[in-house]
Every structure is written in C-alpha cells, then in structure tokens.
Design a protein around this motif. Structure first.
Motif: not given
Ligand code: NDP
Length: 262
Positions: A14-15, A19, A65-67, A93, A114, A141-142, A156, A160, A186, A188, A194
């Motif tokens: 999810g890079a 986050i 797709d990590v799922a 996630g 996922l 990262n839960a 969710y 988590k 984490a 918010l 968001w």
């Molecule tokens: P974003 O939606 O901004 O980013 C998610 C990232 O994960 C993207 O790079 C996306 O890319 C990738 N991703 C999603 N699904 C998959 C998949 N099936 N396989 C591979 N990559 C995937 O999320 P955030 O940065 O907000 O959140 C990151 C993590 O932090 C999550 O696990 C979330 O639950 C957790 N978190 C977030 C909080 C927040 O307030 N933002 C608070 C607490 C936890 P692509 O869509 O191209 O696959």
C-alpha cells in the motif's frame, strides 16, 4: 540519531499514497532500499521512480493485489530478487461501511484476505529471507479501531483486531530468528482518502470539507486535529530500526489522544 537503516531492504504494501508512501519516504531518507507494492501500477511506478531519484536508493514497484496468493507471491519474489528483505511493513488496507445484519459473506471474506491473509502469506514468504539475513522487522498497520470500534465499520473493526492478534502471535514464533514483530494502531491520519470522503459528504451542503474534517477531529481526538502521514511514518521508521531492539510483540498507539482507555 543514526538509525542504522542504510542499505537495508524494506518491503511496504500500500505504498503508492497516504501512510504507506510516507513510510516509504521515511525509510528511503534513511537509505533503505525499497520494494513497493500496490494494485495500481502507474501511480506506484511514478512514486518509486521519484523516491529512488530523490534519496539515491533503489525502489522497485510491484503492481500486486495483496489480498490474493498471486499478489503476495509476486512481492515475495521481488524481495528475493533484491537478496531478501530486512523489513516488511504490512500497510495496505481500507475502511468499510456496513451493518453486520446486511453485509454479505463475500465482504467479510474480502476484508479478511486484505487485512489478515496478506500479512500471513507475506510473513510465511519473507520471514525465511529475514532469517537467512540474520533477522528482521515486521510491522503491521492495524488501527485504533482494532480495540476502540467505530460503529459504522464492523468488518474493519473485526479484521483489524484479528491483524493485531496475528501480530502478537507471530512475534513469539519469530523472535528466536531475531525477527521483531510489532503492530501500530493509528487514530485519525489525514490521507487523500479522508479528503475525498469529506468532499463527497459535503458536496451538497456548501462544500465545507475542511470544516467537516475539523468536526471529526473535534469529536474523536483530544488533540482536536488529524495527524499527518509523516507523523505516523516516523514511528514506523523508528520501530524498523535497531534503536527499537527491545520492542517485541507490542502494539503502539499513535492517535492524538483518541484512545479512551489506558
Ligand atoms: P489510502 O487509501 O490512502 O492508501 C491505501 C494504499 O493501499 C494505496 O497505496 C492502495 O493502492 C493500496 N492498496 C489498497 N488495497 C490494496 C490491495 N488489495 N493490494 C495492494 N495494495 C492495496 O490508505 P491510508 O494511507 O489512509 O491507510 C493505510 C493503512 O493505514 C490502512 O491499512 C488503513 O486501514 C490504516 N489506517 C489508516 C488511518 C487513517 O486515518 N488514514 C487510521 C488508522 C489506520 P491501490 O489502490 O493502487 O492498490
């Protein structure tokens, strides 16, 4: 403080945004070479190229797709090609929105794959690489929702929570191989997701999306603000380093005062 991360190899799921991208930048700034994964290859490849150039590290993009089994296998193979990983950050996630009474089995299964099975499969594939390299770090990262639920997203919350327990359980199994496993919860964190949601929710009532986000922060966080992805990434980077050598099998909250228990 020298974190000793120069030349290490880190895998982050999810890079491509939010986050995960901030963690990638944080590790790259310390000289860590990267394997970055997300489904959307175009955005991911652009970020990998930018990070590689900016920090002088190697950054490999894996569109996966990590799922899925195939997705995790591709990530494990990419890490092996670099010589094996020292750091694995299970970050991919997403939130949910449903009721238990109405959500179908398929939705539960998709979030299980996922949030939980991705971490299980990547640990099985990457921990042996770490062992061969003398040890490593796995971080999950839960979310604060793992122990303090938001009522609109039961799937969710539950998945988590399972990830947090997986992290704890895995830590005991892997510490004999000098692999430290920890979890971060984490609160918010202001990611583009968001902002998109806030814009959608306020579109029909004047579009004050910033006011909406402030009201969310006021309601939930004692600090009355969202954290930035970089504030959270700093904790991941520290936990990835030898400076966190006695951090094993724990969950660290980074929530601006959102947690209501001690
Ligand atoms: P974003 O939606 O901004 O980013 C998610 C990232 O994960 C993207 O790079 C996306 O890319 C990738 N991703 C999603 N699904 C998959 C998949 N099936 N396989 C591979 N990559 C995937 O999320 P955030 O940065 O907000 O959140 C990151 C993590 O932090 C999550 O696990 C979330 O639950 C957790 N978190 C977030 C909080 C927040 O307030 N933002 C608070 C607490 C936890 P692509 O869509 O191209 O696959």
């Amino acid at each position: 403080m020298d974190l000793g991360l120069k030349g290490k190899i880190g895998v982050i799921t999810g890079a491509s945004v939010g986050i995960g991208l901030a963690i990638a930048e944080g590790l790259a700034a310390e000289g860590t070479n990267l394997v970055l994964a997300a489904r959307g290859g175009e955005r991911l490849e652009a970020e990998a190229a930018r990070i590689g150039e900016k920090y002088g590290v190697s950054a490999t993009a894996v569109a996966a797709d990590v799922a899925t089994v195939a997705g995790t296998e591709a990530i494990i193979a990419a890490a092996a090609e670099k010589g094996g990983a020292d750091i694995l950050i299970n970050n991919a996630g997403t939130g949910s929105n449903e009721t238990v009474m109405e959500a179908p089995d398929e939705k539960w299964q998709a979030y299980w794959d996922l949030h939980v099975m991705a971490a299980v499969r990547l640990a099985r594939g990457i921990a042996p690489q770490m062992k061969r390299r003398g040890g490593g770090v796995i971080l999950h990262n839960a979310s604060i929702c793992a122990i303090q639920p938001l009522w609109y997203e039961p799937i969710y919350n539950v998945s988590k929570s399972a990830l947090m327990m997986f992290s704890k359980t895995l830590s005991t199994e892997l510490i004999p191989d000098n692999i430290r496993v920890n979890c971060v919860n984490a609160g918010l964190i202001l990611t583009p997701d968001w902002i998109k949601t806030a814009k959608q929710l306020t579109a029909e009532n004047g579009g004050n999306w910033e006011g909406y986000l402030q009201s969310v922060a006021n309601e939930h966080a004692a600090s009355k603000r969202f954290g930035t992805p970089e504030e959270l990434a700093n904790v991941f980077v520290f936990l990835s380093s030898e400076r966190a050598s006695y951090c094993i099998g724990s969950t660290y909250f980074v929530d601006g005062g959102m947690l209501k228990t001690i």
